[in-house]
Scaffold this motif. Structure first.
Motif, mmCIF file in Angstrom:
data_model
loop_
_atom_site.group_PDB
_atom_site.id
_atom_site.type_symbol
_atom_site.label_atom_id
_atom_site.label_comp_id
_atom_site.label_asym_id
_atom_site.label_seq_id
_atom_site.Cartn_x
_atom_site.Cartn_y
_atom_site.Cartn_z
ATOM 1 N N GLY A 146 -43.688 -46.748 -23.589
ATOM 2 C CA GLY A 146 -42.374 -46.195 -23.873
ATOM 3 C C GLY A 146 -42.462 -44.754 -24.337
ATOM 4 N N ILE A 147 -41.510 -43.930 -23.901
ATOM 5 C CA ILE A 147 -41.425 -42.524 -24.284
ATOM 6 C C ILE A 147 -40.097 -42.321 -25.011
ATOM 7 C CG2 ILE A 147 -41.456 -40.137 -23.490
ATOM 8 C CD1 ILE A 147 -44.006 -41.634 -22.816
ATOM 9 N N TYR A 148 -40.141 -41.730 -26.209
ATOM 10 C CA TYR A 148 -38.927 -41.544 -27.001
ATOM 11 C C TYR A 148 -38.957 -40.158 -27.651
ATOM 12 C CZ TYR A 148 -39.278 -46.592 -26.510
ATOM 13 O OH TYR A 148 -39.421 -47.855 -25.997
ATOM 14 N N THR A 149 -37.767 -39.628 -27.952
ATOM 15 C CA THR A 149 -37.671 -38.317 -28.586
ATOM 16 C C THR A 149 -36.603 -38.352 -29.679
ATOM 17 O OG1 THR A 149 -36.002 -37.508 -27.014
ATOM 18 C CG2 THR A 149 -38.318 -37.121 -26.454
ATOM 19 N N LYS A 150 -36.692 -37.379 -30.570
ATOM 20 C CA LYS A 150 -35.640 -37.166 -31.559
ATOM 21 C C LYS A 150 -35.674 -35.705 -32.009
ATOM 22 C CE LYS A 150 -37.971 -38.324 -35.949
ATOM 23 N NZ LYS A 150 -37.696 -37.022 -36.601
ATOM 24 N N PRO A 151 -34.558 -35.183 -32.503
ATOM 25 C CA PRO A 151 -34.573 -33.823 -33.058
ATOM 26 C C PRO A 151 -35.367 -33.800 -34.357
ATOM 27 C CG PRO A 151 -32.417 -34.842 -33.356
ATOM 28 C CD PRO A 151 -33.207 -35.767 -32.488
ATOM 29 N N PRO A 152 -36.106 -32.735 -34.626
ATOM 30 C CA PRO A 152 -36.932 -32.688 -35.845
ATOM 31 C C PRO A 152 -36.144 -32.828 -37.137
ATOM 32 C CG PRO A 152 -37.600 -30.967 -34.302
ATOM 33 C CD PRO A 152 -36.334 -31.559 -33.772
ATOM 34 N N ASP A 153 -34.871 -32.456 -37.113
ATOM 35 C CA ASP A 153 -34.095 -32.514 -38.355
ATOM 36 C C ASP A 153 -33.423 -33.867 -38.578
ATOM 37 O OD1 ASP A 153 -32.262 -32.337 -36.325
ATOM 38 O OD2 ASP A 153 -31.138 -30.652 -37.161
ATOM 39 N N ARG A 154 -33.658 -34.828 -37.698
ATOM 40 C CA ARG A 154 -33.131 -36.170 -37.938
ATOM 41 C C ARG A 154 -33.948 -36.814 -39.050
ATOM 42 N NH1 ARG A 154 -32.731 -40.012 -32.881
ATOM 43 N NH2 ARG A 154 -31.012 -38.573 -32.408
ATOM 44 N N LEU A 155 -33.302 -37.176 -40.127
ATOM 45 C CA LEU A 155 -34.018 -37.639 -41.313
ATOM 46 C C LEU A 155 -34.621 -39.016 -41.128
ATOM 47 C CD1 LEU A 155 -31.637 -36.356 -44.153
ATOM 48 C CD2 LEU A 155 -33.685 -35.275 -43.209
ATOM 49 N N ILE A 156 -33.933 -39.900 -40.431
ATOM 50 C CA ILE A 156 -34.488 -41.231 -40.207
ATOM 51 C C ILE A 156 -35.345 -41.202 -38.945
ATOM 52 C CG2 ILE A 156 -32.602 -42.383 -41.406
ATOM 53 C CD1 ILE A 156 -31.461 -43.087 -38.647
ATOM 54 N N LYS A 157 -36.361 -42.046 -38.912
ATOM 55 C CA LYS A 157 -37.280 -42.058 -37.771
ATOM 56 C C LYS A 157 -36.765 -43.004 -36.689
ATOM 57 C CE LYS A 157 -41.658 -41.864 -38.060
ATOM 58 N NZ LYS A 157 -43.089 -42.128 -38.343
ATOM 59 N N HIS A 158 -35.558 -42.726 -36.238
ATOM 60 C CA HIS A 158 -35.030 -43.458 -35.089
ATOM 61 C C HIS A 158 -35.062 -42.525 -33.890
ATOM 62 C CE1 HIS A 158 -32.754 -46.372 -32.756
ATOM 63 N NE2 HIS A 158 -32.053 -45.344 -32.292
ATOM 64 N N TYR A 159 -35.778 -42.947 -32.859
ATOM 65 C CA TYR A 159 -35.944 -42.138 -31.664
ATOM 66 C C TYR A 159 -34.959 -42.592 -30.586
ATOM 67 C CZ TYR A 159 -40.343 -40.348 -33.554
ATOM 68 O OH TYR A 159 -41.294 -39.733 -34.332
ATOM 69 N N SER A 160 -34.573 -41.666 -29.752
ATOM 70 C CA SER A 160 -33.690 -41.960 -28.621
ATOM 71 C C SER A 160 -34.511 -41.984 -27.341
ATOM 72 C CB SER A 160 -32.600 -40.893 -28.504
ATOM 73 O OG SER A 160 -31.859 -40.786 -29.704
ATOM 74 N N ALA A 161 -33.997 -42.697 -26.348
ATOM 75 C CA ALA A 161 -34.602 -42.586 -25.027
ATOM 76 C C ALA A 161 -34.389 -41.165 -24.526
ATOM 77 C CB ALA A 161 -33.979 -43.594 -24.078
ATOM 78 N N PRO A 162 -35.384 -40.559 -23.928
ATOM 79 C CA PRO A 162 -35.267 -39.145 -23.549
ATOM 80 C C PRO A 162 -34.336 -38.929 -22.368
ATOM 81 C CG PRO A 162 -37.323 -40.052 -22.744
ATOM 82 C CD PRO A 162 -36.696 -41.124 -23.586
ATOM 83 N N ALA A 163 -33.855 -37.711 -22.247
ATOM 84 C CA ALA A 163 -33.110 -37.310 -21.054
ATOM 85 C C ALA A 163 -34.016 -37.445 -19.835
ATOM 86 C CB ALA A 163 -32.629 -35.873 -21.201
ATOM 87 N N GLN A 164 -33.421 -37.626 -18.678
ATOM 88 C CA GLN A 164 -34.217 -37.864 -17.482
ATOM 89 C C GLN A 164 -35.206 -36.737 -17.217
ATOM 90 O OE1 GLN A 164 -31.911 -39.134 -14.148
ATOM 91 N NE2 GLN A 164 -33.653 -39.216 -12.746
#
Length: 283
Positions: A146-164
């Motif tokens: 699995g590949i996931y991303t999040k903005p660095p300033d998101r305080l909680i470690k919840h990642y989103s599925a990346p853009a295509q």
């Protein structure tokens, strides 16, 4: 492992087996017409004896029915490898990922090893996670990337599925006790190609032979991930080395006899790993 935990896992396995048999019993008892072909884009290849168990039969029609139904939530059956794989897109792309998800895999009788690599690259926090082991819901041995991303300033470690545009080519083969079970992308399905954000595969009725253990050393993943550039590949390699993976020089053959190793491929951005013994999960 305590006797109590072992008993819980065995009970979960028994319940999942009962569920699978119950699902199969419905179409097996029916006297309807033959099901239509399962996958329209299957390559016209001669798979010989490998396809024999899936010839036109009540057994084949059972799984055709199940996966035409189950496919509504994003999965299909690769009939040549007898493996459950995902389609693109699937609803899970809306859910993202965080550590809490792995806490509840026991609910569906999933007992897997996992490796999590997190790093920052190109203004994003990345999480690349691998899984391998037993997927009891399907009496299966399998794996996932699995590949996931999040903005660095998101305080909680919840990642989103990346853009295509951030998807990657994810290739892997799963072995159980030295036997090759399946590969992704499938060598038989022309639609199972291209980049992914999540590539699961579960070989049905190939029960993980050491799902009660941690790590599941009978299960080996041979994976290659093509990252976006050489800098990103080096960051991923740095995370692998923290987990005990050792480099294999270019041109040297890798295989099941070289566990916990990685090799940077000639393109400078694809990393191949052989993974057997590391487990960062809680089970």
């Amino acid at each position: 492992m305590t006797k109590r935990n072992a008993l819980i896992r065995l009970l979960c396995a028994a319940l999942c087996a009962a569920m699978l048999l119950g699902i199969c019993a419905v179409p097996l008892s029916a006297k309807g017409a033959d099901m239509p072909a399962l996958i329209d884009n299957a390559a016209q290849v001669d798979v010989g004896a490998a396809a024999a168990p899936l010839a036109d039969s009540p057994f084949r029609r059972t799984f055709d029915w199940f996966f035409r139904t189950f496919g509504l939530i994003g999965f299909i059956l690769d009939p040549y490898q007898f493996t459950i794989i995902n389609q693109k897109p699937v609803f899970q792309i809306l859910l993202g990922f965080n550590d809490i998800y792995d806490l509840f895999t026991w609910v569906v009788n999933v007992w897997t090893d996992t490796i999590v690599c997190e790093f920052n690259h190109a203004g994003k926090d990345w999480r690349i996670q691998l899984w391998k082991g037993g997927y009891g819901l399907f009496l299966a041995t399998g794996g996932e990337i699995g590949i996931y991303t999040k903005p660095p300033d998101r305080l909680i470690k919840h990642y989103s599925a990346p853009a295509q545009s951030d998807w990657m080519h994810l290739n892997y083969t799963i072995y159980n006790r030295g036997e090759e079970l399946f590969s992704r992308p499938s060598p038989y399905l022309t639609g199972d190609v291209g980049p992914y954000w999540w590539a699961p595969g579960y070989r049905i009725l190939s029960i993980c032979t050491d799902f009660l253990s941690s790590p599941r050393t009978n299960v080996v993943m041979d994976a290659t991930i093509t990252l976006h550039d050489a800098s990103m590949a080096q960051k991923y390699i740095a995370e692998l080395e923290k987990k005990g993976f050792k480099p294999i020089a270019k041109g040297v053959t890798m295989g099941l006899n070289t566990p916990e190793t990685y090799q940077l491929q000639p393109d400078g951005r694809s990393v191949r790993i052989i993974w057997q013994n590391v487990n960062e999960g809680i089970y």
